[in-house]
Design a protein around this motif. Structure first.
Motif, PDB file in Angstrom:
ATOM      1  N   ASN A 299      -1.107   3.039   4.089  1.00  0.00           N
ATOM      2  CA  ASN A 299      -2.060   2.818   4.731  1.00  0.00           C
ATOM      3  C   ASN A 299      -3.710   2.940   4.217  1.00  0.00           C
ATOM      4  O   ASN A 299      -4.406   2.156   3.757  1.00  0.00           O
ATOM      5  CB  ASN A 299      -2.068   1.683   6.036  1.00  0.00           C
ATOM      6  CG  ASN A 299      -0.897   0.862   5.781  1.00  0.00           C
ATOM      7  OD1 ASN A 299      -0.407   0.701   4.634  1.00  0.00           O
ATOM      8  ND2 ASN A 299      -0.458   0.351   7.193  1.00  0.00           N
ATOM      9  N   ALA A 300      -4.065   4.073   4.834  1.00  0.00           N
ATOM     10  CA  ALA A 300      -5.537   4.818   4.782  1.00  0.00           C
ATOM     11  C   ALA A 300      -5.474   4.951   3.005  1.00  0.00           C
ATOM     12  O   ALA A 300      -6.610   4.662   2.508  1.00  0.00           O
ATOM     13  CB  ALA A 300      -4.953   6.030   5.324  1.00  0.00           C
TER      14      ALA A 300
ATOM     15  N   LEU B   8      -4.382   2.740   0.873  1.00  0.00           N
ATOM     16  CA  LEU B   8      -4.656   1.695  -0.035  1.00  0.00           C
ATOM     17  C   LEU B   8      -5.697   1.040   0.270  1.00  0.00           C
ATOM     18  O   LEU B   8      -6.433   0.197  -0.280  1.00  0.00           O
ATOM     19  CB  LEU B   8      -3.403   1.016   0.140  1.00  0.00           C
ATOM     20  CG  LEU B   8      -1.855   0.868  -0.124  1.00  0.00           C
ATOM     21  CD1 LEU B   8      -1.081  -0.111   0.428  1.00  0.00           C
ATOM     22  CD2 LEU B   8      -2.485   0.614  -1.569  1.00  0.00           C
ATOM     23  N   THR B   9      -5.981   1.194   1.453  1.00  0.00           N
ATOM     24  CA  THR B   9      -7.966   1.025   2.584  1.00  0.00           C
ATOM     25  C   THR B   9      -8.994   1.379   1.628  1.00  0.00           C
ATOM     26  O   THR B   9      -9.158   0.669   1.158  1.00  0.00           O
ATOM     27  CB  THR B   9      -7.868   1.308   3.747  1.00  0.00           C
ATOM     28  OG1 THR B   9      -6.861   0.430   4.458  1.00  0.00           O
ATOM     29  CG2 THR B   9      -9.076   0.728   4.304  1.00  0.00           C
ATOM     30  N   SER B  10      -8.525   2.907   0.994  1.00  0.00           N
ATOM     31  CA  SER B  10     -10.434   3.362   0.268  1.00  0.00           C
ATOM     32  C   SER B  10     -10.131   2.500  -0.942  1.00  0.00           C
ATOM     33  O   SER B  10     -10.640   2.223  -1.717  1.00  0.00           O
ATOM     34  CB  SER B  10      -9.420   4.983   0.634  1.00  0.00           C
ATOM     35  OG  SER B  10      -9.188   5.344   1.460  1.00  0.00           O
TER      36      SER B  10
ATOM     37  N   ILE C 124      -8.682   0.045  -1.976  1.00  0.00           N
ATOM     38  CA  ILE C 124      -9.099  -1.766  -1.943  1.00  0.00           C
ATOM     39  C   ILE C 124     -10.309  -1.356  -1.639  1.00  0.00           C
ATOM     40  O   ILE C 124     -11.508  -2.629  -2.326  1.00  0.00           O
ATOM     41  CB  ILE C 124      -8.522  -2.256  -0.794  1.00  0.00           C
ATOM     42  CG1 ILE C 124      -6.843  -2.335  -0.974  1.00  0.00           C
ATOM     43  CG2 ILE C 124      -9.391  -3.884  -0.219  1.00  0.00           C
ATOM     44  CD1 ILE C 124      -6.614  -3.072   0.124  1.00  0.00           C
ATOM     45  N   ASN C 125     -10.816  -0.752  -0.961  1.00  0.00           N
ATOM     46  CA  ASN C 125     -12.939  -0.922  -0.581  1.00  0.00           C
ATOM     47  C   ASN C 125     -13.185  -0.732  -1.790  1.00  0.00           C
ATOM     48  O   ASN C 125     -14.472  -0.441  -2.330  1.00  0.00           O
ATOM     49  CB  ASN C 125     -12.880  -0.006  -0.136  1.00  0.00           C
ATOM     50  CG  ASN C 125     -12.645  -0.639   1.913  1.00  0.00           C
ATOM     51  OD1 ASN C 125     -12.411  -1.445   2.035  1.00  0.00           O
ATOM     52  ND2 ASN C 125     -12.480   0.293   2.736  1.00  0.00           N
TER      53      ASN C 125
ATOM     54  N   PHE D 112       0.639  -5.205   0.963  1.00  0.00           N
ATOM     55  CA  PHE D 112      -0.846  -5.023   1.805  1.00  0.00           C
ATOM     56  C   PHE D 112      -1.542  -4.773   0.956  1.00  0.00           C
ATOM     57  O   PHE D 112      -2.883  -5.735   1.381  1.00  0.00           O
ATOM     58  CB  PHE D 112      -0.613  -3.448   2.313  1.00  0.00           C
ATOM     59  CG  PHE D 112      -1.857  -3.326   3.044  1.00  0.00           C
ATOM     60  CD1 PHE D 112      -1.800  -2.894   4.865  1.00  0.00           C
ATOM     61  CD2 PHE D 112      -3.067  -2.364   2.529  1.00  0.00           C
ATOM     62  CE1 PHE D 112      -2.619  -3.106   5.246  1.00  0.00           C
ATOM     63  CE2 PHE D 112      -3.930  -1.854   2.786  1.00  0.00           C
ATOM     64  CZ  PHE D 112      -4.006  -1.959   4.935  1.00  0.00           C
ATOM     65  N   LEU D 113      -1.524  -4.436  -0.674  1.00  0.00           N
ATOM     66  CA  LEU D 113      -2.792  -4.700  -1.587  1.00  0.00           C
ATOM     67  C   LEU D 113      -2.986  -6.305  -2.134  1.00  0.00           C
ATOM     68  O   LEU D 113      -3.754  -6.172  -1.488  1.00  0.00           O
ATOM     69  CB  LEU D 113      -2.185  -4.272  -2.574  1.00  0.00           C
ATOM     70  CG  LEU D 113      -3.161  -3.816  -4.073  1.00  0.00           C
ATOM     71  CD1 LEU D 113      -4.475  -3.323  -3.866  1.00  0.00           C
ATOM     72  CD2 LEU D 113      -2.390  -3.353  -5.584  1.00  0.00           C
TER      73      LEU D 113
ATOM     74  N   GLU E 138      -2.041  -8.433   0.572  1.00  0.00           N
ATOM     75  CA  GLU E 138      -3.261  -9.765   1.634  1.00  0.00           C
ATOM     76  C   GLU E 138      -4.269  -9.437   1.371  1.00  0.00           C
ATOM     77  O   GLU E 138      -5.592 -10.387   2.554  1.00  0.00           O
ATOM     78  CB  GLU E 138      -2.400  -9.074   2.752  1.00  0.00           C
ATOM     79  CG  GLU E 138      -0.842  -9.771   2.577  1.00  0.00           C
ATOM     80  CD  GLU E 138       0.093  -9.571   3.885  1.00  0.00           C
ATOM     81  OE1 GLU E 138      -0.534  -8.042   4.381  1.00  0.00           O
ATOM     82  OE2 GLU E 138       0.943  -9.717   4.411  1.00  0.00           O
ATOM     83  N   HIS E 139      -5.299  -7.807   0.924  1.00  0.00           N
ATOM     84  CA  HIS E 139      -6.132  -8.113   1.636  1.00  0.00           C
ATOM     85  C   HIS E 139      -7.895  -7.239   0.087  1.00  0.00           C
ATOM     86  O   HIS E 139      -8.312  -6.766  -0.176  1.00  0.00           O
ATOM     87  CB  HIS E 139      -6.225  -5.807   2.508  1.00  0.00           C
ATOM     88  CG  HIS E 139      -5.990  -6.415   3.219  1.00  0.00           C
ATOM     89  ND1 HIS E 139      -5.607  -6.876   4.217  1.00  0.00           N
ATOM     90  CD2 HIS E 139      -4.153  -5.937   3.983  1.00  0.00           C
ATOM     91  CE1 HIS E 139      -5.600  -6.877   5.555  1.00  0.00           C
ATOM     92  NE2 HIS E 139      -4.150  -6.041   4.792  1.00  0.00           N
TER      93      HIS E 139
END
Length: 520
Positions: free
Chosen positions: A122-123, A125-127, A129-130, A160-161, A163-164
């Motif tokens: 998730n970390a 993927l968050t980076s 996505i940002n 997750f990707l 959704e965000h």
């Protein structure tokens, strides 16, 4: 995973094929879906999914404002979440490299993932996505061959990707079966564009262009239409047919004999489709291949017989309820769940076609059914009549008399077929379905037909209407001879207080013979 272990060819967009048939109607639908999160291109093997998406990306390069695309060809090894994420990051690096002032953020993400203590999925993927949100212009990420992904952790990461995902990013998935993603939710939110086998099939004009221009043939419109109908627009099937016709002068003959047992089609379907299925699914496919239409209860009866289905609940309660059936690959838990298997096959795009909106009735693609039937006859020829008998029983009990008769005939159970035809003959005749009745009667052995006077009479009427007058008279004479041999005559049936004469069935048939001969 070390950086040098990433295979760069997995990130190449496939080049446009030489024999490409342009498909503007589908390109337009793909363009219209750019404002949504996900485009799903889901169809069986050989329907041109990869070719279509690659063609579309070539078109996107000419769009304004600029659209950047990246590609990831997946394989079984990408079920490892770390490897999957590494390739996702590498794919975005190719987009980043297209910018005049690349920030190289993706390089930093890849380095962190490959470190001794990598961050959580998730970390990462968050980076990612940002990072994608900071990219200028629209970005398309294509994941090809997603059906090879089975790991739930990878499905969760992609969910997750989705959704965000930033608004300028668009995901395209090309797959042989529907992925384990929240498709229903995306569909309800109008965030999903779907192209399926019915969309990807070649139209008649596309088939003509492909066969005569791309494949260099010179087929008539009639031959093209026949081949398009036989293959149901399946692109690989058309290509395999075209390959087998090159250099041959008897194209028409080959087209009309083109089936799933043709060597090119056979090899393709076996290697690309059948052998990739679990043993219990292969067994299901083979045993239900005798059916023109499929529904759950019918499939269960054909596979196991009515006695097996009636007792499955009792067996399921035993400790060995899930034990393997010896030599079949089917488990006891497979019994009675034909509808669930059909729905699974549809999700897997396994050459199965729904016939109604409720997804209760299906059929196999014609060429796929040809392959399955041929394989069944080669491997278990003695089983084929039993399967047809079970199908005939199911159809009779569910009042599908025509299908019951058809399967009795296919299973060479002529005695049963004759009894069923006798029960349906009069109604069919009154409904002017003389040709159907006549075709059934023609398939019965002559020695069986001639000893059944009622069928002989109907057969005589059919033969006379077909212009076979002498054969019709012979059929009536056979009916008379059988009645005379049996000695059918008037019977006196006792009543409550007085006896009254009752015309026997034999006398009724003699009356029909007389009436039929008078008509003739």
């Amino acid at each position: 995973m070390q950086q040098h272990s990433l295979l760069q060819t997995k990130l190449y967009i496939p080049p446009t094929r030489r024999e490409l048939v342009s498909r503007p109607r589908l390109i337009e639908r793909l363009n219209a879906g750019l404002d949504r999160k996900l485009t799903l291109v889901s169809a069986p093997a050989g329907f041109g999914k990869t070719t279509l998406v690659a063609e579309w990306l070539a078109v996107c390069e000419r769009l304004e404002p600029k659209v950047r695309a990246t590609w990831l060809s997946l394989d079984e090894g990408d079920n490892d979440p770390a490897r999957f994420l590494a390739y996702m990051i590498a794919a975005l690096r190719t987009v980043e490299a297209q910018q005049e002032s690349a920030s190289n953020i993706a390089q930093g993400l890849l380095g962190a993932l490959q470190s001794a203590h990598p961050p959580s999925a998730n970390a990462v993927l968050t980076s990612l996505i940002n990072h994608a949100a900071a990219l200028p212009g629209r970005v398309i990420l294509v994941l090809d061959d997603y059906h090879l992904i089975e790991a739930q952790v990878v499905h969760d990461a992609l969910t997750f990707l989705l959704e965000h995902m930033p608004p300028q990013m668009h995901l395209v998935i090309a797959t042989r079966e529907d992925p384990h993603l929240p498709l229903a939710r995306l569909r309800a939110r109008s965030q999903l564009t779907e192209l399926r086998a019915t969309d990807l099939r070649f139209t008649s004009s596309e088939a003509a262009e492909f066969l005569n221009q791309a494949m260099g043939l010179d087929l008539s419109a009639e031959n093209i239409a026949a081949l398009e109908k036989r293959t149901e627009g399946w692109i690989a099937g058309l290509q395999l047919a075209a390959l087998s016709m090159q250099g041959r002068e008897d194209a028409s003959r080959l087209i009309h004999s083109f089936t799933g047992s043709h060597r090119y089609v056979l090899d393709y379907l076996v290697e690309e489709v059948l052998e990739h299925q679990p043993e219990n699914v292969q067994t299901f496919l083979l045993r239900t291949a005798i059916l023109d239409r499929l529904t759950g209860p019918l499939c269960d009866t054909v596979r196991f017989g009515e006695t097996e289905i009636a007792g499955r609940l009792a067996r399921a309660a035993t400790p060995s309820g899930d034990a393997q059936r010896a030599g079949t690959g089917e488990t006891r838990s497979d019994r009675g769940n034909g509808q669930a298997i059909l729905e699974m096959l549809e999700r897997a795009n396994l050459f199965i076609v729904p016939l109604d909106e409720e997804r209760r009735w299906y059929r196999y693609h014609h060429l796929f059914a040809d392959l399955l039937r041929r394989r069944l006859c080669q491997r278990q020829p003695d089983l084929v009549p039993k399967l047809h008998h079970r199908a005939s029983l199911w159809y009779e009990h569910n009042r599908f008399v025509d299908d019951a008769i058809e399967h009795a005939l296919r299973g060479l159970d002529f005695e049963r077929a004759a009894v069923l035809i006798e029960g349906a003959a009069e109604e069919l005749w009154l409904r002017d379905q003389h040709s159907k009745l006549g075709r059934w009667l023609d398939r019965l052995p002559a020695e069986l037909l001639l000893v059944r006077p009622e069928l002989c009479i109907f057969h005589a009427g059919y033969l006379f209407a077909s212009g076979e007058h002498d054969a019709a008279e012979s059929s009536l004479q056979a009916a008379e001879q059988t009645l005379d041999t049996r000695g059918d005559s008037a019977m006196v049936c006792p009543g409550s207080e007085q006896e009254r004469p009752d015309v026997s069935n034999g006398q009724k048939l003699l009356g029909r013979i007389t009436a039929t001969r008078a008509f003739m």
